[in-house]
Write an enzyme that holds these catalytic residues in place. Structure first.
Site, short mmCIF file in Angstrom:
data_model
loop_
_atom_site.label_atom_id
_atom_site.label_comp_id
_atom_site.label_asym_id
_atom_site.label_seq_id
_atom_site.Cartn_x
_atom_site.Cartn_y
_atom_site.Cartn_z
N CYS A 28 63.92 32.13 162.28
CA CYS A 28 64.30 30.82 162.82
C CYS A 28 65.27 31.07 163.96
O CYS A 28 65.21 32.11 164.62
CB CYS A 28 64.87 29.92 161.73
SG CYS A 28 66.35 30.55 160.90
N TRP A 29 66.18 30.13 164.22
CA TRP A 29 67.07 30.28 165.37
C TRP A 29 68.03 31.45 165.21
O TRP A 29 68.17 32.29 166.08
CB TRP A 29 67.84 28.98 165.59
CG TRP A 29 68.84 29.06 166.71
CD1 TRP A 29 70.19 29.11 166.61
CD2 TRP A 29 68.55 29.13 168.11
NE1 TRP A 29 70.77 29.20 167.85
CE2 TRP A 29 69.78 29.21 168.79
CE3 TRP A 29 67.37 29.14 168.86
CZ2 TRP A 29 69.86 29.30 170.18
CZ3 TRP A 29 67.46 29.22 170.26
CH2 TRP A 29 68.69 29.30 170.89
#
Length: 456
Positions: free
Chosen positions: A167-168
């Site tokens: 993810c981020w």
């Protein structure tokens, strides 16, 4: 005490896989009442990693009654490229929202968002006012989306499927999917630091990897078939970095190839191409300015290109016109597009000149239009840039005479390029304007002969 220590390190706790009870992590009197004396002794030991140790190796010494199987724990790794610990990744799974994925992602990744664009905004907005309610909303949305992901993408995936999830920044979103996959039995990896780790690597690679390569730079005025030449080089097995293809722009008002990628995705694609190249072999590239359309060239790549030897194409005007009409099918046909192009050029030319071009467009005279554009716009712009930059840069140069645009004539030019004696590269280099203008330079040590003759 061991549990309390672990709670300060979420990555370690997740790696070891402490089983949450119905009310939270085992801790305090709860731990004492549920663990045997030997387990309490082991759990009281603070984790200290020695040489070659990590959470996985230390976890092997803990009782299986307290720990989940290591096989059912996602493995956190900074390796986003190779996945040697699992024999290579089956897939890169990007669980970020579609808008984040569209801007940039690991090349080849698939987007399986645990929160879509609207859900991510809703949770983020609510979090500012009420963090608890935002977490509850987010948990419900993630659970719904995990159900969808398992029912679709994973419906036909066997237990030998080894994904890398990110993810981020390698936090809750990737953790939500990876823990479920690990519990099912998939050998799942999570990218440590998430997309930010990948992005930092790309930026570093564009600085350092480019310096490992030797670039041969193909230059020449608009219409001299530089792109065609590079495509034929690629077909012959030479290493070619086609920057205009990656940028989806041909470097002039004549042609956008489609919607341009974001700046980050542009850089990701360049870095991906460089990773596939052999540093021991030369890379062929077309001379470019600092910008291709709206995309900025990575400085590390630009610096290395400017140190390369230039192979400067010379081609008769009528052959350049022929090649442009073949490559840009809309010239002389798509009147609306051509009128839009004239608006971009109007500020550089007189009303009479623009009116003359408009008349050529109206009568669908593509050959006359292209020749006039070359003589009255592109070539003069090329010459101005040529003179302006010649005093600043003096790269080595080989002149390549190309008699025509046919495959045989371009192949002869390639043979000449590969066999011509090379001048010494310069520490200074060449950058071209977006209309294919570039500076002058030192002549190659070989005679500037006919490419067709040299190819025989």
């Amino acid at each position: 005490r061991g549990i309390s220590h672990l709670r300060t390190s979420s990555n370690t706790a997740e790696m070891l896989g402490f089983v949450p009870s119905s009310v939270g992590w085992l801790s305090g009197s709860k731990a004492k009442s549920t663990c045997s004396p030997s387990q309490r002794t082991l759990l009281a030991r603070p984790l200290k990693f020695g040489p070659g140790q990590n959470a996985r190796s230390i976890g092997e010494g803990y009782p299986r009654s307290t720990l989940m199987s290591v096989k059912n724990v996602p493995q956190v790794t900074p390796d986003w490229e190779h996945g040697e610990h699992v024999g290579g990744y089956s897939d890169y799974i990007d669980v970020r929202a579609p808008c984040e994925f569209e801007e940039d992602h690991i090349p080849g990744a698939i987007n399986l968002p645990v929160l879509n664009d609207e859900e991510r905004v809703a949770v983020g907005t609510l979090y500012k006012a009420n963090p608890f309610e935002a977490r509850r909303l987010g948990a419900g949305l993630v659970a719904k989306n995990l159900h969808r992901i398992l029912d679709t993408h994973f419906a036909d995936k066997g237990k030998d499927y080894h994904p890398l999830v990110y993810c981020w920044r390698g936090g809750q979103r990737s953790g939500s999917l990876s823990r479920v996959l690990a519990e099912i039995g998939y050998r799942t990896s999570v990218l440590q630091g998430g997309y930010k780790t990948y992005r930092n690597d790309v930026m570093e690679n564009l600085k350092t990897d480019a310096s490992k390569f030797t670039f041969n730079v193909v230059s020449g005025p608009t219409g001299s078939c530089k792109t065609r030449l590079l495509h034929r080089m690629h077909a012959k097995g030479l290493q070619v970095l086609d920057l205009e293809e990656i940028a989806q722009h041909r470097g002039s008002v004549l042609g956008e190839l489609g919607e341009q990628p974001s700046q980050k995705w542009f850089e990701s694609l360049i870095a991906a191409r460089l990773r596939k190249f052999n540093p021991a072999k030369v890379v062929w590239v077309e001379a470019e300015s600092n910008n291709i359309g709206k995309r900025c060239m990575p400085q590390g790549v630009m610096d290395q290109m400017q140190r390369g030897v230039r192979f400067h194409i010379h081609m008769p005007l009528h052959q350049r016109v022929k090649g442009l009409l073949e490559d840009y099918h809309h010239l002389g046909v798509d009147t609306d597009m051509l009128r839009g192009m004239m608006k971009k050029l109007a500020r550089f030319h007189s009303k009479a000149q623009v009116a003359e071009w408009a008349e050529m467009i109206d009568r669908h005279d593509g050959a006359a239009l292209v020749e006039s554009l070359l003589l009255n716009h592109y070539d003069p712009t090329y010459q101005r840039s040529h003179q302006k930059l010649s005093s600043k840069h003096a790269p080595g140069r080989v002149n390549v005479e190309v008699s025509g645009v046919s495959g045989a004539e371009l192949d002869a030019a390639i043979e000449f390029c590969l066999s011509a004696p090379l001048p010494e590269p310069s520490d200074a280099g060449v950058s071209e304007q977006s209309d294919d203008a570039e500076p002058d330079g030192k002549e190659g040590k070989s005679r500037a002969g006919s490419a067709q003759g040299r190819g025989e």
